[in-house]
Structures are given as C-alpha cells and as structure tokens.
Motif scaffolding. Structure first.
Motif, PDB file in Angstrom:
ATOM      1  N   UNK A 297      91.198  43.660 -21.079  1.00  0.00           N
ATOM      2  CA  UNK A 297      92.636  43.941 -21.074  1.00  0.00           C
ATOM      3  C   UNK A 297      93.386  42.716 -20.576  1.00  0.00           C
ATOM      4  N   UNK A 298      94.474  42.393 -21.224  1.00  0.00           N
ATOM      5  CA  UNK A 298      95.257  41.215 -20.856  1.00  0.00           C
ATOM      6  C   UNK A 298      96.104  41.464 -19.616  1.00  0.00           C
ATOM      7  N   UNK A 299      96.484  40.405 -18.924  1.00  0.00           N
ATOM      8  CA  UNK A 299      97.364  40.569 -17.758  1.00  0.00           C
ATOM      9  C   UNK A 299      98.691  41.243 -18.091  1.00  0.00           C
ATOM     10  N   UNK A 300      99.142  41.149 -19.361  1.00  0.00           N
ATOM     11  CA  UNK A 300     100.408  41.787 -19.736  1.00  0.00           C
ATOM     12  C   UNK A 300     100.270  43.286 -19.955  1.00  0.00           C
ATOM     13  N   UNK A 301      99.034  43.819 -19.861  1.00  0.00           N
ATOM     14  CA  UNK A 301      98.806  45.253 -20.015  1.00  0.00           C
ATOM     15  C   UNK A 301      98.288  45.660 -21.368  1.00  0.00           C
ATOM     16  N   UNK A 302      98.428  44.790 -22.370  1.00  0.00           N
ATOM     17  CA  UNK A 302      97.954  45.124 -23.710  1.00  0.00           C
ATOM     18  C   UNK A 302      96.529  44.666 -23.938  1.00  0.00           C
ATOM     19  N   UNK A 303      96.022  45.005 -25.121  1.00  0.00           N
ATOM     20  CA  UNK A 303      94.665  44.604 -25.487  1.00  0.00           C
ATOM     21  C   UNK A 303      94.676  43.679 -26.702  1.00  0.00           C
ATOM     22  N   UNK A 304      93.853  42.630 -26.662  1.00  0.00           N
ATOM     23  CA  UNK A 304      93.658  41.774 -27.829  1.00  0.00           C
ATOM     24  C   UNK A 304      92.560  42.347 -28.712  1.00  0.00           C
ATOM     25  N   UNK A 305      92.327  41.714 -29.859  1.00  0.00           N
ATOM     26  CA  UNK A 305      91.219  42.151 -30.717  1.00  0.00           C
ATOM     27  C   UNK A 305      89.893  41.674 -30.134  1.00  0.00           C
ATOM     28  N   UNK A 306      89.808  40.389 -29.787  1.00  0.00           N
ATOM     29  CA  UNK A 306      88.519  39.796 -29.456  1.00  0.00           C
ATOM     30  C   UNK A 306      88.371  39.366 -27.996  1.00  0.00           C
ATOM     31  N   UNK A 307      89.265  38.531 -27.511  1.00  0.00           N
ATOM     32  CA  UNK A 307      89.058  37.872 -26.231  1.00  0.00           C
ATOM     33  C   UNK A 307      90.274  38.040 -25.331  1.00  0.00           C
ATOM     34  N   UNK A 308      90.015  38.307 -24.053  1.00  0.00           N
ATOM     35  CA  UNK A 308      91.092  38.354 -23.069  1.00  0.00           C
ATOM     36  C   UNK A 308      91.867  37.038 -23.130  1.00  0.00           C
ATOM     37  N   UNK A 328      90.134  59.733 -17.525  1.00  0.00           N
ATOM     38  CA  UNK A 328      91.507  59.361 -17.162  1.00  0.00           C
ATOM     39  C   UNK A 328      91.669  58.838 -15.750  1.00  0.00           C
ATOM     40  N   UNK A 329      91.016  59.437 -14.781  1.00  0.00           N
ATOM     41  CA  UNK A 329      91.233  59.000 -13.400  1.00  0.00           C
ATOM     42  C   UNK A 329      90.636  57.607 -13.159  1.00  0.00           C
ATOM     43  N   UNK A 330      89.453  57.375 -13.680  1.00  0.00           N
ATOM     44  CA  UNK A 330      88.817  56.069 -13.482  1.00  0.00           C
ATOM     45  C   UNK A 330      89.594  54.950 -14.172  1.00  0.00           C
ATOM     46  N   UNK A 331      90.318  55.294 -15.225  1.00  0.00           N
ATOM     47  CA  UNK A 331      90.996  54.280 -16.037  1.00  0.00           C
ATOM     48  C   UNK A 331      92.512  54.389 -15.964  1.00  0.00           C
ATOM     49  N   UNK A 332      93.017  55.078 -14.953  1.00  0.00           N
ATOM     50  CA  UNK A 332      94.448  55.390 -14.894  1.00  0.00           C
ATOM     51  C   UNK A 332      95.309  54.132 -14.882  1.00  0.00           C
ATOM     52  N   UNK A 333      94.938  53.144 -14.075  1.00  0.00           N
ATOM     53  CA  UNK A 333      95.772  51.947 -13.963  1.00  0.00           C
ATOM     54  C   UNK A 333      95.810  51.173 -15.274  1.00  0.00           C
ATOM     55  N   UNK A 334      94.662  51.052 -15.934  1.00  0.00           N
ATOM     56  CA  UNK A 334      94.616  50.326 -17.202  1.00  0.00           C
ATOM     57  C   UNK A 334      95.461  51.038 -18.263  1.00  0.00           C
ATOM     58  N   UNK A 335      95.362  52.365 -18.310  1.00  0.00           N
ATOM     59  CA  UNK A 335      96.116  53.126 -19.310  1.00  0.00           C
ATOM     60  C   UNK A 335      97.612  53.010 -19.061  1.00  0.00           C
ATOM     61  N   UNK A 336      98.038  53.111 -17.810  1.00  0.00           N
ATOM     62  CA  UNK A 336      99.464  52.997 -17.501  1.00  0.00           C
ATOM     63  C   UNK A 336     100.007  51.627 -17.879  1.00  0.00           C
ATOM     64  N   UNK A 372     100.381  59.550 -26.080  1.00  0.00           N
ATOM     65  CA  UNK A 372     100.128  60.969 -25.841  1.00  0.00           C
ATOM     66  C   UNK A 372      99.039  61.157 -24.792  1.00  0.00           C
ATOM     67  N   UNK A 373      97.990  60.342 -24.879  1.00  0.00           N
ATOM     68  CA  UNK A 373      96.894  60.459 -23.915  1.00  0.00           C
ATOM     69  C   UNK A 373      97.395  60.206 -22.496  1.00  0.00           C
ATOM     70  N   UNK A 374      98.209  59.163 -22.336  1.00  0.00           N
ATOM     71  CA  UNK A 374      98.750  58.854 -21.015  1.00  0.00           C
ATOM     72  C   UNK A 374      99.635  59.987 -20.503  1.00  0.00           C
ATOM     73  N   UNK A 375     100.421  60.570 -21.403  1.00  0.00           N
ATOM     74  CA  UNK A 375     101.311  61.667 -21.011  1.00  0.00           C
ATOM     75  C   UNK A 375     100.529  62.945 -20.728  1.00  0.00           C
TER      76      UNK A 375
END
Length: 499
Positions: A297-308, A328-336, A372-375
């Motif tokens: 996951x990138x520092x901006x919160x999004x995901x790239x295709x291949x490489x951080x 969800x709980x283990x990954x809450x910060x990444x999802x938000x 939807x998943x986050x909500x």
C-alpha cells in the motif's frame, strides 16, 4: 452460464485461458522473421493471419496500419484518427507513446523515430519486464540515430534472453529485446534462440499475442464468479487449492505461472475467493496475502498494480480494500486509508481513472465494493463515512444515467453496449437499484448468451494500456458476477457481501 465456466476448469482446478492473437505482436514477429530469410511456414501462417485481421470490418485503424505495414514494408501516413493512443490520459501516457512509436517504426508503419531525451527511457522503479523493455527501446532508438552503444548496455538484455523461457511470459517485451540485439553479431545466437522460443507459441490461427495465457488471474476471476453464484463446492475446492499453491514467496500472486512479478490485481481476486469459499483451510495463505497487500500500500493510502511507490490506481485500491475487509479489524487502518484515497480521486462525474480495463465500469464496481466494505464494517470515522456514501452514490448515479437504450453499458458513456461492461455495471449497482434498470440489463444480456451458456464481448482488458487484450473467459465470468450481485438469491448472500 455457471456450467459454461465450470466446464473450462480442468481436473487440477486451473482454467486454461489462452490469449487470442493480436495484430501488434503478430506484425512485429512477421517483420522480425522476414529479415532472417528463414521460417517460411511460420511466416506464411502469420501473413495469412494478418491479411485476415486487416480485412476485418470491425478491426481498428491502428491494427490495419500495423498489419499492412508488416506485410508490405510500406510506411503509411499517420492520421490522427489512426492513432491507437488518441485521447489516452494516464500516468503512463508518455511512456506508452514512446513504446507505440517504437512498434510502428519496427513494423514499418513509421518511417523514422522522433528524437527523445534520455529521461524518456527511464526505468527506475518499474516492474520486472518493463525495465529491460525500456532499455530495449533506448537501444533501438540509439541504433536508429547511429548513436554509440556500449557493450555493457547490451548485457542486461542478453541476460534475460538466456533464460529457459520467455522472460516473464511477455511476448511483446521479448520481441523488443530481439529487435534491440539483432544488429549486434555477437548476440546472433541468442536472437536466433529467442526466435525459436517465440515460434513455439504461435497460435492455431497463425498469430501471436502478448502471452500464451493468463491462467492464474483468469482462474481467480472465474472462481470468484462461480463462488458468488453458488457453484459445486468440490469444483471450488479444486480451484482454491490450485490457486493457493501458486502463492509467491512475497505472499502475492503473479498473473500466470512462470512469472516472478506479483500484482495487486491477482492477489485481490485470489484472496477474496479463498476467504469466501474456505477461510479456515487457507488461513495461513490468507494471512500472508493480506500482509502482502498491506506491505505494498502506498503512503497516499491507495494501491499500485505492482510496486509500492508506483502510482496508486482506483481499481487496485477498491479491490485491495475488498480483500482486506475479510479481516476487517486487523486491516482497519489500511482500509480506511484506501477509502480516503478513493474519495479524493473520484472524478467530477462520479467515475475513476480507467486502469487495466478499457471500461469505466471496472474501476467503478471495484471502488464501490471497496467503499461498501469499509462502510459495512464501520471502519470509517463519521465524516469519512459520509464522504464514502456520497462517493458510492455518485458512482452508481453515473451508471444509472449512462445505461444505453438497449439495456447495456459500453466502455464509456456513448459507447456501444458490451457484455463485460454490463457485468461491471450490474456488480456496482447491486439489487437496490430500480428494477427497470436491472431488468433491462438482464434482457440485453439474454439476447447475447450463446448456446453453450457463454458470452462473447469486445476486448476489455488492456496490456500494455490502452491496447486491448482479448481473454475469452472474462466475458462469462464478469457477466455472472454482475448478475449474481444484481439478482442475488438468499443462498448466494452472505454477511458483509458488497452489493
């Protein structure tokens, strides 16, 4: 339709998905072979394929230009409406323009190469096959300009050609390596061996494509569609076991076997399928896969295709959020963080930048599912949750207002309807949409279903972007996903399912 897809899965759980032949690789191969004076049978079959492709009434103008140039060695005028990259807006656009000019020059469609600054060939931070591909393009341009080339510059390409198989199963890159080394006598044996490797992949129709197959990714997409539709568990057991066994050392998955580079796209669909079908059996695989997604996951919160640190993309971000939401709980910060990235990067009309799909609906349905998943799991603070709900509403409103009169959707607003784009739209809209919208889409799809239960569609996947890559199994898979999300039965629904 479930029976059609299930019938494509072999006893091991793999859905073999050969790529349909393309003019791009076929035209390059013909020009490469023509200069050898050998391989007459392969050249004859290639010539026949290109003749047929150039005469197709629905074929694109760039394909016709490439095919005719490769067959006749006559440079053709490049009118703006014949430009494969016309209107292409993407962070890769400058690189793709250089790549397309190189291809046009090598096939004979472009008489000369425009001069480019050295930074046009920069490859730092790019994925595994793109780095040597950029080097190959630089060497081809240098040879065209009669610029000096150091022996050391040739060695990285020679190294990848010494491999036992085509590097990263990417035929386009392989062709560029061969063209780059061809002028240098010291590497003639490598070039000859590389040509033999390529010829072993020639299709039954005489043509070539980007890769022989994209089995891992397509198997995961089809498996997820079959799981959501409630297919036989024994079949899904085989699919999941086959996919789990292909997890790479870094916890991710590559698009097909024999490729070292892993990607978010394949990881998303594999992880979502494994958790949906048999989370206890594949707990360790899921744990490693989720760690992989969190790590890139990138520092901006999004995901790239291949490489951080590669640019984040909406389709990858929505997909990664959906996969991580299964814990969800283990990954809450990444999802938000992903939700905030999607909210910031939604365009004014409700769409997102298109990524590896030519259809707007692909990024729209993935972003909607991720939000939807986050909500659904209440992972967002009240302010962000409000923005997320508005983002989903804007995305689905765009789809409702852009439905074609025949009930389907196309790649973009105003494009002719096609089954894959219609499947994307239905997956984004879900069952709460007005029945008239859903039933019109269902009626459109029913007119196109083939006797064996499958669908044929215009190509949607792009590789390299925005060049279409035709993967026949994707049409029935995404149509099935769309119909299942739009018309779920009680047996198909599950807690937290994105609709």
């Amino acid at each position: 339709m479930r029976g059609h897809l299930a019938g494509l899965v072999d006893a091991q759980g793999r859905l073999h998905c050969p790529c349909r032949s393309r003019v791009l690789e076929s035209a390059l191969t013909l020009r490469l072979l023509a200069d050898t004076g050998r391989h007459h049978q392969a050249r004859a079959r290639l010539h026949s394929f290109l003749e047929s492709a150039s005469a197709q009434p629905g074929g694109s103008a760039p394909d016709r230009i490439l095919a005719r140039a490769a067959m006749t060695r006559t440079p053709l005028p490049r009118a703006e409406d014949n430009d494969a990259l016309a209107g292409f807006r993407h962070h890769t656009a400058v690189r793709k323009r250089m790549l397309m000019d190189t291809v046009l020059y090598l096939t004979g469609a472009l008489g000369t190469l425009p001069r480019r600054a050295p930074e046009a060939f920069a490859a730092e931070g790019l994925h595994s096959w793109k780095r040597p591909e950029m080097l190959a393009c630089r060497l081809i341009h240098a040879h065209h300009d009669t610029a000096p080339v150091a022996v050391a510059d040739l060695e990285p390409l020679a190294a990848v050609l010494r491999g036992k198989r085509i590097h990263e199963r990417n035929h386009l890159s392989h062709l560029l390596y061969l063209f780059a080394l061809r002028p240098y006598r010291a590497h003639q044996r490598l070039v000859d061996a590389g040509i033999e490797q390529l010829l072993a992949t020639q299709g039954a129709d005489g043509g070539f494509s980007l890769s022989q197959d994209i089995d891992t990714w397509v198997t995961s997409v089809a498996g997820l569609a079959l799981s959501e539709a409630g297919t036989d568990r024994a079949l899904l057991d085989r699919i999941c076991a086959w996919l789990a066994a292909r997890q790479a050392d870094d916890g991710g998955w590559s698009f097909t076997e024999g490729v070292a580079q892993t990607d978010t796209d394949t990881a998303y669909t594999v992880l979502t399928l494994l958790h949906r079908h048999s989370p206890a059996r594949h707990a360790h695989t899921l744990e490693r896969g989720h760690a992989y997604l969190r790590r890139i996951q990138n520092p901006d919160g999004g995901w790239p295709v291949y490489l951080r640190t590669n640019p984040s993309e909406a389709a990858m971000t929505g997909g990664a959020m959906t996969a991580l939401a299964d814990r969800p709980r283990a990954n809450a910060a990444a999802i938000a963080s992903g939700a905030r990235w999607l909210i910031r990067n939604q365009q004014s009309d409700g769409t997102f930048e298109r990524g590896w799909s030519l259809s707007e609906g692909n990024a729209l349905f993935r972003a909607a599912h991720g939000l939807h998943a986050a909500l659904d799991h209440r992972l967002l603070d009240p302010e962000t949750a409000g923005h997320a709900r508005r983002a989903v509403h804007r995305a689905t409103s765009y789809l409702r207002t852009t439905q074609n009169n025949d009930g389907g959707w196309g790649h973009r607003h105003g494009s002719p309807s096609d089954p894959i784009s219609t499947g994307y739209a239905l997956a984004a809209l879900g069952p709460t949409t007005r029945p008239t919208v859903l039933h019109a889409a269902g009626a459109y799809l029913s007119t196109l279903q083939q006797p064996d239960g499958g669908f044929d569609s215009v190509p949607d996947t792009a590789s390299p972007r925005p060049i279409p890559l035709d993967l026949p199994a994707l049409a029935p898979a995404y149509v099935l996903r769309g119909l299942t999300h739009a018309f779920p039965t009680p047996a198909q629904a599950r807690p937290g399912q994105q609709q």
